[in-house]
Write an enzyme that holds these catalytic residues in place. Sequence first.
Site: not given
Ligand SMILES: *Cc1c(COP(=O)(O)O)cnc(C)c1O
Length: 435
Positions: A149, A244, A272
């Site tokens: 994701y 990511d 995060k």
């Molecule tokens: C949480 C997450 C996102 C999205 O971040 P948001 O701040 O919710 O838009 C993208 N990539 C990864 C791996 C994530 O865990």
Amino acid sequence: MLPDTSKRTRSESIFKQASQVIPGGVNSPARAFGAVGGTPPFMKRGEGAYLLDVDGNCFIDYIGSWGPHLFGHRHPAILQAIEQALLIGTSFGAPTEAEAEMAQLVIEMVPSIEMVRMVNSGTEATMSAIRVARGFTGRNGIVKFAGCYHGHVDSLLVAAGSGALTLGCPSSPGVPPGATANTVVLTYNDCESLKVAFQKNGDQLAAVILEPVVGNMGCVIPTPEFLSLLRQLCTQHGTVLIFDEVMTGFRVAAGGAQQLFGITPDMTTLGKIIGAGMPVGAYGGRADIMNCVSPIGKVYQAGTLSGNPVAMAAGIAMLKLIREQNPYPRLEQAGQRLADGFQAAAHAARVDVRINRIGSMLTVFLTSHTVTDLDSATASDTARFARWFHGMLNRGVYLPCSQFEAMFVSAVHTNADIDQTIAAAVASFAGCQTD
Ligand SMILES: *Cc1c(COP(=O)(O)O)cnc(C)c1O
């Protein structure tokens, strides 16, 4: 003695009211209890490793706002930094020194990043990184992996994990076919399909994006061969390798998964933990790639509140805490203690589990098979997971409300917290057979 946190009548009534005015009563789908049933507790206050709800229940928190709270809720150093920043002003729409300080810290900590741009969320970070990779290479194709994701970016909302997976709509209405036409979806950890994809399309691929440890189909760990093949193929074909690290950045090591595994991506996305609970994301990488970004380059990307002074203050305080305290040995120890306890509790109740863990990030999969990709993750017994989850929630343990999410231990969870969690797990595994 385990607490009884099963009475949540005030949460239920607020949820009813919220559901009239907010779709599903929540501002992000992962917070609703779609996969497990029931009503989410509405939270009132965070305190270290604990969350208190509106009914007065206290939970040991293993979500930590889905990752950010590496040092628990309301760490004094982070609160103090936010308070000081607030007194000066909430936003200027003009550059501040804090942004340069933040960028410097990120560059020093994350091995592959030479230049970095701040945004407001992980989604913005991945969306921007994809655009920059396409602008830099002059190509359109992207590879992503099923179950990863990357936020709710149109072009990446194919076979996506997290809430999209839980809701059973791997791609979303509202995403036009054109938006995903250049996206190739492959199986995580599958070296053969990766080779074939590069043989066929290598010279049209702008980027490969992946979670270098997956959190969003539950915790799935890459094989060393998979990561090094990715690096090798991307280099060979001039494709931008994007890690990511929105979840893994500052979580699995101070320098993220790239530091842990010794693989250097071309670009990295962060989120995060970098905002310490404030809305922050970032993308960065090689200087030649980042020099394509507006205003120095031609790839447009902007944000009215990007680099917000209050958010920067929180993030800087977080990164400094990480450097001063090196929480990773403790996080490893705590993660191990929790995983061992879960394993023993499941074994005692004769429930099959597979626990995937890296440091303080882990998932208890209710399955008897190893979990290495989306298919093996979704083979888990989600109905039994839901019963286990509610058993834990009613005994004061707040876990992610889906089989396909990672839980997080913080540096302020004590051994006593973990042992109480394991005691709750013993009772909940025993109950999840038949409840
Ligand atoms: C949480 C997450 C996102 C999205 O971040 P948001 O701040 O919710 O838009 C993208 N990539 C990864 C791996 C994530 O865990």
